[in-house]
Design an enzyme around this catalytic site. Structure first.
Site, short mmCIF file in Angstrom:
data_model
loop_
_atom_site.label_atom_id
_atom_site.label_comp_id
_atom_site.label_asym_id
_atom_site.label_seq_id
_atom_site.Cartn_x
_atom_site.Cartn_y
_atom_site.Cartn_z
N HIS A 53 0.82 -1.22 0.00
CA HIS A 53 0.00 0.00 0.00
C HIS A 53 0.85 1.27 0.00
CE1 HIS A 53 0.32 -0.10 4.55
NE2 HIS A 53 0.37 1.20 4.36
N ASP A 67 -2.36 -9.12 -0.75
CA ASP A 67 -2.87 -9.77 0.46
C ASP A 67 -1.85 -9.72 1.59
OD1 ASP A 67 -5.27 -10.38 -0.80
OD2 ASP A 67 -4.52 -12.29 -1.57
N SER A 119 4.28 2.55 8.19
CA SER A 119 4.08 1.45 7.25
C SER A 119 5.37 1.14 6.52
CB SER A 119 2.99 1.80 6.24
OG SER A 119 1.74 1.92 6.87
#
Length: 591
Positions: free
Chosen positions: A128, A172, A250
């Site tokens: 992401h 995923d 992240s």
């Protein structure tokens, strides 16, 4: 999948584990232990801590005397409570590879996340953060974006990314691996800032242990999170842990207290009321299992499980052609427990031991590049489910090896004087007491010897890996250690005729055990005809060479020498090589 979708998925996984979290809390309350993972996980973790020297053998012995039934949990707990003095120094080294990822917007570099080097020119971050090749091609990574030790302003270095050269991503599992363009002078980012090797093997962390995060939350300068953090739950592909994180974290590495990467941080976990209740990271083993073989080879990693047991990276290091006149060759054959290690580093360690022996003997030293170093460590990748192998037939071989070694070390046939420890556990305890080495280390060695002897696919994979890094002709001085001595005996039955072996050296060998001899390709204690001289060196305190000297079985076939190795390093190959007698014999046959 964007960041919000990842957060919702993490929340769903967290909610599904409500009963498991309650079970963990009950176990903690009942046992008074914060380490409450499954037995196989704790066993693997304890073994790794002892192997790395994080927990000393003396500590293991002291804990065993106090509470044998909780030994493994206590080993891990002690490791979490007390850190060596170099904890911060090792952490400082590990976090230099962490960088801030930015993308251009109206002439400005906008921080979008964190990433870290896992090879000299490969960066790992979240899907992401960099979802596709286009976004990666527009991004840069900044290393050194942190205050100096004297709080001087940072002087970071920017590197461009090149997804056309290497790019792998998974929505995923929320990871992206991308190539980093070298600097103008040709040096890679890893040359300047180092990198953290990824390992698939079990034993890096268990539930209840601390975790450490390093990243660029909200695009700020590099920050670390090392207080009041712990692993709270292990899922198949993710880890849950408590830690303070913010957007921008992240892509941060999640370290254990030995500064090994255990996960890739990717999301906070919101509770039903919207408050953040946990954090989630992607397990290293899951990331590695999703990568193509080419990238695995560059990472120096092996998948946790594969259809084939063949190694996924180069077998090792050949010698330079001019060494020892080009017709005589020094070949090192290593033992077990080398999964994920760098063959070049191992070769330097062996040469360092040999050069010590040569110096003590008053002889000239040799260079690491003078030795061949076949590497087969990544073929023995079975996770440690228990101290014994999972395969029933391999378990039989393992128990025979341990039992025979304990008997040769003087253990009574009926197991008297061992209290509650009976069977193979009692034999391991006896060997540990007789040799002053930890029973976990002894078990690990014999387990891999058993796997090699019992499983034909393992044997063939090991031998094939070794044969890929051997000279094609000439004379070979073959030096082997531990499990490598068993491999050497098999190898000698299938070498090409163009290779002569004027000297075989076996160090810390289990060849004195009947359970080993009967399963060799030669079918028993028979030295192959191609060997000119065989020198076997053993230490009385080495549990692996407990069946030595070999004269009883290998009558008239071997010259032997006992080595007085230090107790805590009785099985160490460098200690064996540092003996002048060994070094002198090697150089005589090479020159």
């Amino acid at each position: 999948m964007d960041a919000m979708s990842q957060t919702r998925a993490a929340a769903a996984r967290y909610a599904s584990k409500r009963d498991d979290r309650a079970r963990i809390q009950r176990r903690r309350e009942q046992t008074g232990q914060r380490i409450v993972d499954d037995a196989d996980q704790v066993t693997a973790r304890a073994e790794r801590l002892v192997q790395r020297g994080t927990v000393s053998v003396a500590t293991v012995e002291r804990l065993s005397e106090q509470s044998p039934d909780r030994l493994l949990e206590r080993i891990v707990g002690v490791s979490a409570d007390f850190q060596p003095a170099n904890f911060l120094a090792r952490g400082a080294r590990a976090i230099t590879s962490v960088g801030r990822i930015t993308q251009g917007s109206n002439g400005r570099a906008i921080p979008v996340g964190t990433g870290f080097l896992v090879a000299p020119s490969l960066l790992l971050t979240n899907n992401h953060v960099l979802p596709d090749q286009d976004s990666a091609g527009e991004a840069e990574v900044e290393f050194g974006a942190e205050m100096s030790i004297d709080n001087d302003p940072p002087a970071w270095t920017r590197f461009r990314l090149d997804p056309s050269a290497a790019f792998a991503t998974d929505e995923d599992l929320d990871f992206t691996l991308v190539r980093v363009v070298p600097a103008a002078d040709g040096r890679t980012a890893g040359d300047l800032y180092g990198w953290n090797r990824l390992m698939a093997r079990q034993g890096k962390i268990v539930t209840g242990e601390p975790v450490n995060l390093v990243g660029h939350p909200n695009g700020r300068l590099k920050e670390i999170t090392i207080r009041r953090n712990e692993l709270t739950m292990q899922l198949d592909h993710f880890l849950h842990y408590s830690a303070d994180t913010e957007p921008g974290s992240s892509g941060s590495p999640v370290f254990n207290d030995q500064w090994e990467v255990v996960a890739l941080h990717h999301s906070g976990v919101p509770g039903e009321d919207g408050a953040w209740v946990a954090n989630e990271g992607v397990r290293v083993s899951s990331i590695l299992s999703g990568l193509p073989v080419g990238l695995l080879s560059e990472l120096g990693a092996a998948p946790l499980a594969t259809e084939s047991i063949a190694p996924v990276r180069q077998a090792g290091a050949p010698a330079r052609p001019s060494a020892f006149g080009g017709t005589r060759h020094l070949v090192f054959l290593h033992g077990r427990g080398q999964t994920g290690r760098d063959p070049q580093t191992m070769r330097r360690e062996w040469i360092a031991g040999l050069n010590k022996g040569l110096t003590l003997a008053g002889l000239p030293t040799v260079e690491p590049a003078d030795a061949w170093f076949p590497f087969y460590g990544d073929t023995l990748t079975e996770p440690l489910e228990s101290l014994a192998p999972a395969s029933p037939t391999t378990r039989v071989v393992y128990e025979q090896l341990v039992g025979e070694a304990a008997a040769l070390a003087g253990r009574p046939a009926d197991g008297r004087r061992e209290g509650l420890l009976t069977g193979v556990q009692g034999a391991l305890s006896w060997l540990a007491s007789a040799t002053n080495l930890d029973h976990l280390l002894i078990a690990a060695v014999f387990r891999d010897v058993a796997a090699y002897l019992d499983d034909s696919s393992v044997r063939q994979a090991v031998l094939a890996a070794v044969e890929r890094t051997l000279p094609a002709s000439g004379q070979v001085v073959l030096v082997s250690h531990s499990l490598g001595t068993v491999v050497a005996m098999d190898l000698l039955t299938r070498l090409p005729d163009a290779l002569e072996v004027p000297l075989l050296v076996t160090l810390g060998s289990p060849l004195g055990l009947d359970a080993v001899q009967g399963r060799l390709l030669s079918g028993g204690p028979h030295r192959p005809d191609r060997v000119g001289q065989w020198l076997n060196v053993w230490s009385q305190s080495d549990p692996v060479s407990i069946g030595c000297p070999l004269e009883d079985d290998w009558k008239g076939q071997v010259d032997e020498r006992a080595a007085d190795n230090p107790l805590q390093r009785s099985h160490d190959v460098a200690e064996y090589l540092s003996h002048p007698h060994v070094a002198r014999a090697l150089l005589r046959h090479l020159t």
